[in-house]
Write a protein that holds these residues in place. Sequence first.
Motif, PDB file in Angstrom:
ATOM      1  N   SER A   1       0.767  -1.247   0.074  1.00 43.81           N
ATOM      2  CA  SER A   1      -0.049  -0.006   0.132  1.00 43.81           C
ATOM      3  C   SER A   1       1.066   1.185  -0.068  1.00 43.81           C
ATOM      4  O   SER A   1       0.470   2.245  -0.604  1.00 43.81           O
ATOM      5  N   LYS A   2       1.962   1.197   0.666  1.00 41.85           N
ATOM      6  CA  LYS A   2       2.876   2.399   0.738  1.00 41.85           C
ATOM      7  C   LYS A   2       3.686   2.623  -0.477  1.00 41.85           C
ATOM      8  O   LYS A   2       3.957   3.827  -0.812  1.00 41.85           O
ATOM      9  N   TYR A   3       4.393   1.558  -0.803  1.00 43.27           N
ATOM     10  CA  TYR A   3       5.454   1.586  -1.917  1.00 43.27           C
ATOM     11  C   TYR A   3       4.957   0.922  -3.087  1.00 43.27           C
ATOM     12  O   TYR A   3       5.853   0.985  -3.905  1.00 43.27           O
ATOM     13  N   GLY A   4       3.919   0.534  -3.277  1.00 36.36           N
ATOM     14  CA  GLY A   4       3.460  -0.398  -4.540  1.00 36.36           C
ATOM     15  C   GLY A   4       3.731   0.520  -5.932  1.00 36.36           C
ATOM     16  O   GLY A   4       4.173  -0.161  -6.694  1.00 36.36           O
ATOM     17  N   TRP A   5       3.154   1.955  -5.688  1.00 36.62           N
ATOM     18  CA  TRP A   5       3.347   2.863  -6.835  1.00 36.62           C
ATOM     19  C   TRP A   5       4.776   2.785  -7.438  1.00 36.62           C
ATOM     20  O   TRP A   5       4.913   2.629  -8.588  1.00 36.62           O
ATOM     21  N   ARG A   6       5.627   2.723  -6.374  1.00 40.31           N
ATOM     22  CA  ARG A   6       7.095   3.252  -6.729  1.00 40.31           C
ATOM     23  C   ARG A   6       7.662   1.769  -7.239  1.00 40.31           C
ATOM     24  O   ARG A   6       8.451   1.745  -8.012  1.00 40.31           O
ATOM     25  N   TRP A   7       7.351   0.554  -6.756  1.00 40.75           N
ATOM     26  CA  TRP A   7       7.721  -0.657  -7.312  1.00 40.75           C
ATOM     27  C   TRP A   7       7.184  -0.758  -8.278  1.00 40.75           C
ATOM     28  O   TRP A   7       7.923  -1.355  -9.407  1.00 40.75           O
ATOM     29  N   LEU A   8       6.062  -0.688  -8.742  1.00 40.48           N
ATOM     30  CA  LEU A   8       5.436  -0.742 -10.078  1.00 40.48           C
ATOM     31  C   LEU A   8       6.287   0.051 -11.172  1.00 40.48           C
ATOM     32  O   LEU A   8       6.619  -0.438 -12.412  1.00 40.48           O
ATOM     33  N   LEU A   9       6.540   1.279 -10.703  1.00 41.96           N
ATOM     34  CA  LEU A   9       7.117   2.149 -11.836  1.00 41.96           C
ATOM     35  C   LEU A   9       8.453   1.779 -12.165  1.00 41.96           C
ATOM     36  O   LEU A   9       9.101   1.929 -13.214  1.00 41.96           O
TER      37      LEU A   9
ATOM     38  N   ASN B   1      12.728   7.101  -6.924  1.00 38.00           N
ATOM     39  CA  ASN B   1      12.301   6.759  -5.451  1.00 38.00           C
ATOM     40  C   ASN B   1      13.029   7.809  -4.531  1.00 38.00           C
ATOM     41  O   ASN B   1      12.814   7.777  -3.333  1.00 38.00           O
TER      42      ASN B   1
END
Length: 755
Positions: A12-20, A454
């Motif tokens: 939830s917190k880092y998902g978008w950063r991992w996806l990008l 990041n």
Amino acid sequence: MGIPVRWRKAVSKYGWRWLLSALVTAVGVLYALNIWHSDAVVRLDNLLAGERMKLEAPVLDPRIVIVDIDGKALTEFGRFPWSRNVQAQLIRQLTEHYRVKAVGYDISFPEPDTSSGYGVLAKLAAQELRDVPLLQDKLNSLRSALDYDGLFASALRGQPVILGFNLSPDQVKGVLPPPLFSEADLNGRELLAYNAAGYEANVPVLQQAAAGAGSFSVVTDLDGVVRNAYLIQQVGEHYYPSLAVATSMLYLDALAVKPLLTESVDQLSQSQLDSGGYDALTILLRERKQRLIPVGEAMSTVVQFRGRGGPAGGAFRYVSAADVLTGRAPQQLLQGTLVLIGTTAPGLVDLRATPVNPEYPGVEIHANIIKSILDQRFKSRPYTAFVQEAGVILLLGLGLGLVLPLLSPLRSIVLGVSVIAASIGFNLYLYHVHDLMFNSAMLILVLFAVFVLNVAWGYFFEVRKGQALVSRFGEYVAPELVAEMAEDPEQYNMDGESRELTVMFVDVRGFTTISEGLTPKQLREYINLYLTAMSEDIRDSHRGTLDKYIGDAVMAFWGAPVAFADHASRGVATALLMQASAARLNQDFLARGWPALKIGIGVNSGLMHVGDMGSSIRRAYTVMGDAVNLASRLEGITKVYGVGIAVGAATRAAAPEFAYRELDLVRVKGKHEPVAIFEPLGLLADQTAQQQAELALWQQALAELRAQRWEAAHAALLKLPETTALYQLYRQRIAYYQSHPPAADWDGVTTFETK
């Protein structure tokens, strides 16, 4: 069994950063696998490869010497191409006197040499002068001495000399040497090599006398840069060596060169197969020895450029052909060496663009290939490199993208920079130690993109600081200066400080009269057009800081908030530009029936206090100090001397590229010490001889006046234009001094009691 709570929180917190990060990594992998292509990345890879090559310090190879047809040789032995008798002398010197082991010519001789004039003499003897009995006998006795091709062939015969030839798509000149092998020798196997339709080779008499020949054609990429060279080329059904291969064979006393295909695993190690691609060459030597040459596409090799090229490049010794021809070159430099004959003289069209130098001697390209052959060290790209590069991008891209969000900002920066630096360092290690070439541009781009994504919060924080800076300084300085300041906002603030600056004051002459002659609407348009033009000249043309408008007056300065070492030059250049702009505006105003526009400008340089100053109600970023006050006084003084610009002595000294006319020595109100003031006339380099003569005559008049030699001063002034207001003023002064001589302690200074 469900996903642990801590992992759900992390997603939830880092998902978008991992996806990008994953998406960026995927793009890199697709590029490495040749599924997606980018010309920009290819150009970046080429750039990095060139820089990587420059890092390898050259070591002088005493085995290879370049005999250079340089400017010195052309001066001593005439323009190029030289007659073949000079080439014959050069070869005899190299082979008989210096006893070199092999010679390679980076030059071809496709046409007969008729420069001796023998053909003309023979024609005369057969026609117009056929009745002269002794002419034919004399001509026959001179025939051998005037047969320059024969002299050159005689010098080549039996000597270790390789001639050069060039591949051509549309012509056939000269004859080729015996081929290395033909298609029939391949027993039906296909060998992919560059196949040329034609060639520009050597005349038969020379080729038959030489030990062989090699092609000096190289591979020029689409960007015009040479990075590769063919080792074997095909013409028709036959295969011919490059100049580097042919000369190396001669130097190594090789028996033959044969191609090896990848199926011949028993003859090649796996590393050689990997680095060589599909094919390799073997140079067969005596006593069952051989040298293997890994090759890439179309039997080419990557050229390992050592040094920056040329006599000062450090990789190969250059000896002027003039010193060889005259015997001045030391014997020990050439004896037993492999010599390449080429040229670095400007205008002879043998300088090539390479990754290490845009003007690299073509002959040294062959020298680099020869060194690789002799050393058995080739920079080569493994056949499976694209798979290995894709794997590294996938591993490091995903790993970095996964870890960075979990770290503090400082640790994220340290890790990101460390991973990028380590990847670059490992690439350099493989290149310099193991001679393996891997592309690194996409890996660096992926790692950098993941890193930036990041730590974006820091980036956006700096953007907000930059926006605050724009709001504070945007009204004062040019937009490009604000953008420059926003890149590093920590360096700029409005705190007060003392600094060497240049300040300017501008005022409209007779503004009260102008305002009385215009309606309010016209006056507003008049002043708006004027202030806009002046402000653009200050801010946009010379990147000055616009301080304030004071009614019709303008105040500006240079050197803060962005420091300029040439602040005085910018101030003077702006003043000249503003006078030109005022002249253009004046034409427009007169055409509208408005009053004429004339401005006075005062410019001075010196130590000033700059910063955010004012009251608790209103503040401004401005300058203060004695140097500022003097600039204001100079603006007012321009009216007295009838000039448009007056600058102080400090400005004149700091901007010496301009021509100045000294106006006077003045003592302004509020200051006891006199100062010299000047009128800038334009760039010193643009002054005509007539203008320079006028300045010299004016300076002479000033000197005579200050020495109280009134008649001499008046005589000098009479030679100057009568219509110039400054000269009129001084004629009046001299007339006054003649009737009212100054006191004995007169120092030549004009004192102003008002501002």
